[in-house]
Structures are given as C-alpha cells and as structure tokens.
Design an enzyme around this catalytic site. Sequence first.
Site, short mmCIF file in Angstrom:
data_model
loop_
_atom_site.label_atom_id
_atom_site.label_comp_id
_atom_site.label_asym_id
_atom_site.label_seq_id
_atom_site.Cartn_x
_atom_site.Cartn_y
_atom_site.Cartn_z
N LYS A 190 10.52 24.90 8.09
CA LYS A 190 11.94 25.20 7.84
C LYS A 190 12.27 24.90 6.38
O LYS A 190 12.20 23.76 5.95
CB LYS A 190 12.85 24.35 8.72
CG LYS A 190 14.31 24.82 8.59
CD LYS A 190 15.30 23.85 9.18
CE LYS A 190 15.71 22.77 8.22
NZ LYS A 190 16.43 23.24 7.04
N GLU A 263 7.73 12.16 2.62
CA GLU A 263 7.89 12.06 1.16
C GLU A 263 9.38 11.96 0.91
O GLU A 263 10.10 12.95 1.07
CB GLU A 263 7.35 13.31 0.46
CG GLU A 263 5.89 13.59 0.69
CD GLU A 263 4.98 12.70 -0.12
OE1 GLU A 263 5.49 11.91 -0.95
OE2 GLU A 263 3.77 12.76 0.11
N CYS A 297 12.46 14.12 -6.81
CA CYS A 297 12.31 12.84 -6.12
C CYS A 297 11.63 11.81 -7.01
O CYS A 297 11.91 10.62 -6.91
CB CYS A 297 11.55 13.01 -4.81
SG CYS A 297 10.06 13.95 -4.99
N GLU A 392 19.85 6.59 -5.55
CA GLU A 392 19.33 7.85 -6.08
C GLU A 392 20.52 8.78 -6.34
O GLU A 392 21.30 9.07 -5.42
CB GLU A 392 18.41 8.45 -5.01
CG GLU A 392 17.64 9.64 -5.47
CD GLU A 392 16.68 10.16 -4.41
OE1 GLU A 392 17.03 10.13 -3.22
OE2 GLU A 392 15.59 10.61 -4.77
P1 NAI Z 1 18.16 16.16 3.45
O1 NAI Z 1 17.14 15.11 3.61
O2 NAI Z 1 19.32 16.14 4.35
O3 NAI Z 1 17.48 17.60 3.61
C1 NAI Z 1 16.12 17.89 3.45
C2 NAI Z 1 15.67 18.82 4.58
O4 NAI Z 1 15.79 18.16 5.83
C3 NAI Z 1 16.49 20.09 4.72
O5 NAI Z 1 15.63 21.15 5.08
C4 NAI Z 1 17.44 19.77 5.86
O6 NAI Z 1 17.91 20.91 6.53
C5 NAI Z 1 16.56 18.94 6.75
N1 NAI Z 1 17.25 18.00 7.62
C6 NAI Z 1 18.48 17.44 7.48
N2 NAI Z 1 18.74 16.62 8.51
C7 NAI Z 1 17.66 16.64 9.32
C8 NAI Z 1 17.31 15.97 10.53
N3 NAI Z 1 18.12 15.10 11.11
N4 NAI Z 1 16.11 16.22 11.08
C9 NAI Z 1 15.24 17.06 10.48
N5 NAI Z 1 15.53 17.73 9.35
C10 NAI Z 1 16.70 17.51 8.76
O7 NAI Z 1 18.64 16.18 1.97
P2 NAI Z 1 20.02 16.76 1.43
O8 NAI Z 1 21.17 16.43 2.32
O9 NAI Z 1 19.85 18.18 1.16
O10 NAI Z 1 20.19 15.92 0.11
C11 NAI Z 1 20.80 14.64 0.15
C12 NAI Z 1 20.11 13.68 -0.77
O11 NAI Z 1 18.77 13.52 -0.35
C13 NAI Z 1 20.01 14.12 -2.20
O12 NAI Z 1 21.14 13.80 -2.93
C14 NAI Z 1 18.83 13.33 -2.65
O13 NAI Z 1 19.23 12.03 -2.99
C15 NAI Z 1 17.94 13.27 -1.45
N6 NAI Z 1 16.88 14.29 -1.47
C16 NAI Z 1 15.64 13.90 -1.80
C17 NAI Z 1 14.63 14.82 -1.90
C18 NAI Z 1 13.26 14.43 -2.25
O14 NAI Z 1 12.48 15.27 -2.65
N7 NAI Z 1 12.88 13.20 -2.11
C19 NAI Z 1 14.87 16.23 -1.68
C20 NAI Z 1 16.21 16.55 -1.27
C21 NAI Z 1 17.16 15.60 -1.20
#
Ligand code: NAI
Length: 780
Positions: A190, A263, A297, A392
Amino acid sequence: MTVSEIFETMDYGAAPESPDQALAWVAAHKGKFGHYINGAFTGPGKTFETRNPATGEVLARVSQGTQKDVDAAVAAARRAQPGWEKAGGHARAKALYALARLLQKHSRLFAVLETMDNGKPIRESRDIDIPLVQRHFYFHAGMAQLMEDELPDRRALGVCGQVIPWNFPLLMLAWKIAPALATGNTVVLKPAEYTPLTALLFADICREAGLPEGVVNIVTGNGAVGEMIVAAEVDKVAFTGSTAVGRKIRESTAGSGKALTLELGGKSPYIVFDDADLDSAVEGLVDAIWFNQGQVCCAGSRLLVHEPVADAFYARLRARMDKLRLGSPLDKSIDVGAIVDPVQLRTITSLVAGNTAGDTYVAKGALPAGGCFYPPTLITGLNPADTLMQEEIFGPVLVSCTFRTPAEAIAIANNTRYGLAATIWSENINLALDIAPKLAAGIVWVNGTNMMDAAAGFGGVRESGFGREGGWEGLASYTRPKGKEKALKNIAPFEGSGPSGDSVDRTAKLYIGGKQARPDGGYSAPVHGKSGTLLGHISLAARKDVRNAVEAAHAAKGWSGTTGHLRAQILYYIAENLAARRDDFARRLNDMQGGKSGEKEVGTTISRLFTWAAWADKYDGQIHGVPVRGVALAMKEPVGVIGILCPSEAPLLGLISCMAPAIAMGNRVILSASEPFPLAATDFIQVLETSDVPAGVVNILTGPQADLAKPLAGHMDVDAVWSFGKVALSETVEKASASNLKRTWVNNGRARDWSGAEGQGRAFLEAATEIRNIWVPYGE
Ligand code: NAI
C-alpha cells in the site's frame, strides 16, 4: 530580463521540466485508478483525490481500498507464491532485471510523476530517487540469482504485506518489493495516500515486464487500509513510517507469528567538529536537512556544533540558506520544493510556532505564492531537552546547539529516543572513527550525509525501529529456514509431596550483578523430580529483581568493549569449569527431567561453549561495494542488554545455547531459567563464579517466566528480548516490546532442536549483533 541583467544578479533562469507525459499517462487511465490485483487493474471504487502540493491541482483520483480489495490482493498473492518461489532464482532474477530495465527506460516519466505527486525537486527525483530505485532492482536481480548458492538453507516467507510512506514513494516501494521478490515472496503493497501515483505506474511496468499474475499487488487507500493489510493472512509485515504507527503495528501483530520489520522516525544528529572543513559541512547540511524539504527519516535534523567554531559556522550556514531557491519542483534549477500536503505543512508550522526557545532564522529567499511551501529555517541556541530538539519535525527546519568536548557531543547526540543515523564532520579520521561506534545509530556518515545504497543495510536502533533494508542483512528478513516446523509442547514441572530423605534444605538464590541475591519478594518454591522427590527450592524472581538485573547488566557495559579474543578465553574457561563438574550436572539433569540423557546434555553443552568461544573473534564485519569513492564499513556490534526466556526443555543446554552467543558477541544478559527444570541454571551460578565472567554480564533469574516476560520486554533499558519459553510468552514479549520498540526473537510455538544445528549457528549471531554501517568517503 537581458543577458547583462542576468550577469548582474547571477540568477538562474527557469528550466521547467514538462509535465505532459505524466499527465498523458494519467489521462490514459481516465484520471481514475483502481487497485492492481492479480495482474490487472480493478475498476475504480470509492475514490479520493491526489494533488500536486506545489500547485494544489488535482492530479488523479485513486481508490480507497476495502476489506474485500485487501482480501482479494492477499488471496492473489497467496496463489501466486508457490509458483514464484519454485520458478527458481534465475527466473526471478530475469524478472527483476526486466523491471530494472523498464524503470530505466521510463525513468524520466517516473521522475516527473514523482515530483508532481510529492512536491520534491525534479533534480532529486531524477538524480537520486529513480536511479536508486533502478539500482535496487538490479542489485536484487543479482540476489535472486545467487540465492540458491549463497542461502541454500533459506526459503521465502510467503506473502508480505508492505506499507510505505510518502517521502520517497517509489524508492520505498523498491526497498520493499525488490528483496521480497528476489527471495521468492509475493507482495501486497500500500503506497501512502498522498503519493500513490508512481506505485500505480510501477504496476503498469509489472504488466509490461510480464511478471506472473499476483506476484505484485498494489492496494491504495489510507491508514485503515494499512491496518487491514497488517491484520490480513500475511507472513510478514514490512512498514516504513511514523513511530506511532510502527508501535501500533508491533502491538497488533504480537504473537501472530508474522515476521516484522519497522523503519521508523529519527532525529539524527549532525556533528561538526572544530577541525571540520566548514564549507563542506555547510554544503552537507543542504543535503542533510533541505533535501526533500527535510521530510527524510534519516535527515540530519539536529545540528551539534563545536563551540569554538559555532559563530563562524552559523554565519556561513545562514548565508548559504539565503541562497537556497524555493520554487516549482518541476524547475530543474530549484533547491527546495513543496511540502507533501497541507496537513504536513500545518504540522511543521505549528511545531515551529509552538517553540519559544533559541533564535530562529528564516532563509531570505522568496517563498512561492500558493502551494505547500515552507522556508528553510534554522533554530540555534536550543537546549538538548527542548521539544524541537527531541521531536521529529519532518520539514526543512534545522535545530541546533553547541558542545565543548567529544564526550559531550556523544552525550547530546545520544540524548534521543531515536537511533537511525548520524553524521560526523571532522578532518580527523581518528576522532571520527572513535566517535562513530559510540553513537546510537544504525548508520553513521563521516564527512558526507544521506548516502544510501542497495548493497548497504539501512535501518536503526531504539525507536527508529528494527531490521535492515538492503544488503545481505536486508534479505535475511524476507527468508526463513527450510524444513518442516515442529510445534513446541509446553512442559509442566513435576509435582511432589513433602521433603525427601535427602535432608539438607537448600534454596538457590538469584544471580544478579555477580552476586547471589535473595529475591525481592522473599518467596521461594519447591522443585520436584520425576518421581516426586523434592530436589531443592528456587527463589521466585519478580519485577524488582528484573529491574536490579537490568541495572547490573548496564553497569557491566565494559564487556561490550572487550575483545573477541578475551571473550573467547572466558567462554573456554566456563567450558573447562563445567567439564570439571560434568558428573554433578549430569546427575542433576537426570534427577530433574527423569531419564538418562543428562550426560549427553552436558557433553553437548561443553561443545556448544566451544562453538561460541570459537565464534567470539570470527564474526567479521564487511566492507560493502557501494558506488561511492570510499568505504561503507558494516560493523557487527553487540545489541546491548538482552533479556532471554530460556527454553523449558534442555535446561542446561538451552540456557547455554542462549547465553553463550549473546555474551560471545559482547552483550550482557538476563537469563530467565527453564521454568520446569530451573536447578541446572542455579547450579551453573557456581561455574560462573569461578570463570572470570565480570559481574553483571550474566544474570540469572528463576521463577515463573510469565512473571518476568512483561517487565523484561517492557523495560526501556533492555535492548532485545528472546523468548524460547512457553508458547504464550511470544505474544506477551512482542506486545510489551512496543514500549521502546526493542528487537525480539520469539519461538511463536515453534520447537527448536537444541542439540542439533538449530541450537547454534548464524541465527544466533544475527540476533546477538546489530549492524552499523559507517560510510567514509575519501579523496578529493
Ligand atoms: P504514517 O506513519 O501515518 O503513514 C505512513 C504509512 O502508514 C501510510 O501509508 C499510511 O497510510 C499508513 N498507515 C497509517 N496508519 C496506519 C495503521 N494504523 N496501520 C497501518 N498503516 C497505517 O505517517 P504520516 O501520518 O503520513 O506522517 C506523520 C509523521 O510521521 C511525519 O510528520 C513524520 O514525522 C513521520 N513519518 C516518518 C517517515 C519515515 O520515513 N520514518 C515517513 C512518513 C512519516
């Protein structure tokens, strides 16, 4: 503007990349996408918009996945998996090679589409993201080809559920899909809801490459769809995203038997020493925190500057910030593009607005009108504990403080719950390589930053998650051992009544910090042999004893700095002392378990100690062949403090099979002894006391493992937990481990043959070490 005016300002002209081809591709799909399941696009369902964050324009509508869609995708992947695995490494290598070639052929289209959907500068998507994607598929085509020769005992896990974020949409897809496919798995992936388009273009490429139906399935939608994939009948979950979601996934998959890699976030330190080439260090920061608008990240988002050069360095940095060009991401001459979505822009804005500490400097360059733009920002003079030094931000905001000594730099750098990456800037390689292993980070860059490659593992420690992507270590997490699995039987302790003829009453104590210790609760319990005879009493350890043992293990951190040679000698010495008491131990094992296998168990245990003594100085690191002028050193380091719930069966051999590899690799351990047969462990305390093992390196607790599992796995100062005890403990351990996202290794009800090859070998070495990749570019 005339040519002479351009010479006057030395300004760049606009150099826009055309969006036409990308828009034409969207139009060819009628601007509306279904999911990619079983080799074909489904008709669009309920859809949502995906927008260009630089302009706010709607690019396309994509479908919100439903439970039915996820079920269909998982079923397709399940059907396809056996055939894909059986096709063999060469067939998979050819398929991955075809994907790599097609990605190359369509690279401009991918780059433009990525930039339009995500807002990152075309320079980055064209020169970094998409080439790295191709590299990943090429590299893993090679892994598929080599798998049968190099990993003859491993096979695919099955179906992998993969959920990825929006910051590197296609690159994260490549990191997930390439190793999974190479090793014979099939996937349901996804993409993030903000950036689904390049994943859908990739689906087109899968069709073009003739990938068998069902091998790759892509379902779009929001976090709810992610949750469905995590909960589905998949064999592995691979997630990249926020720590909060990662933690939820750890909890929800606990005890399910699904393999998991996470990650997660980071707040990576970027340390500039006074002897650094300051101009290079400034330029490095452009790549560290303004690359992809800081939505990375592993972004070097926490700048630590050596006090003597701080003023000079900040002055140069501010001057450089003023020269950064913000603008249309499709313009080839801009440095900083758009933030992915208004939601993320609001998060960044409110985090910065909520800060009152330090001095804030905002780059002078013009902010484009409209669209999601945020100016490069530097906040200096913060304290290490200030919110913005800890949280972050995931935006183009650099926060900073100064330090005086290398030791202080390390202390501040490690003052974070994260542990993904770190950058060291110094001309003194001696200093840099001394500091690198002392930083809590899975990746350390010296005089460079954000270097990544398919051949070098990427991943972190602490709340940045666990597992590595890339390299051989990345592959391991997509495979499992070949062979039939046997279910573990729970073994109940023998019962008995009253004391036996053997009159001396003895209550074995716990072993904490090199001393025999009474349990905090003061309780003990009898241990009976098969015939009901009372064999002795054990102390019942509880939460407070776990805490004491963790403290003792931490105090013994010097062990992690000892040489493999020294650790080998101590392991041999333990073997020698155990051999001297061979008969006592054999008798004890027979009394406890019944039967006559004691002597054999002691013999195998002594041999096992030799095995781990042998390995102590032989599990070498690597130097990866990454495409930079320099070296990427993969150093194998101890994990730290490991809590181990030892197996019920094979009470001595199981205990040593867990303890010995862990301490051979430099870890300190807290062992929870076999629950039904604990006396082999308490007898072993006497062997430890005579074997030069420093206090706190090995701690032994007895009593019900269910009472110890949660405090051990939930303890913030324990770095990993292994659970080889009762079946139900796997779930307890995995759930509680979400506290600090520690690594876990649990049996999930699978029996292990402790006396055979399964009781030793590389799995233990891998679990007992953490790989840190240290990148050291050299030359001009
Ligand atoms: P997120 O962690 O909510 O989203 C990442 C992925 O997980 C997306 O595909 C989302 O649809 C999915 N997702 C969301 N909730 C889920 C759940 N309960 N179970 C399974 N999948 C789920 O990140 P978001 O809300 O887009 O960004 C929020 C913060 O997260 C950012 O401000 C940043 O600090 C951090 N982040 C860190 C990343 C990294 O590479 N370490 C990448 C993206 C966000």
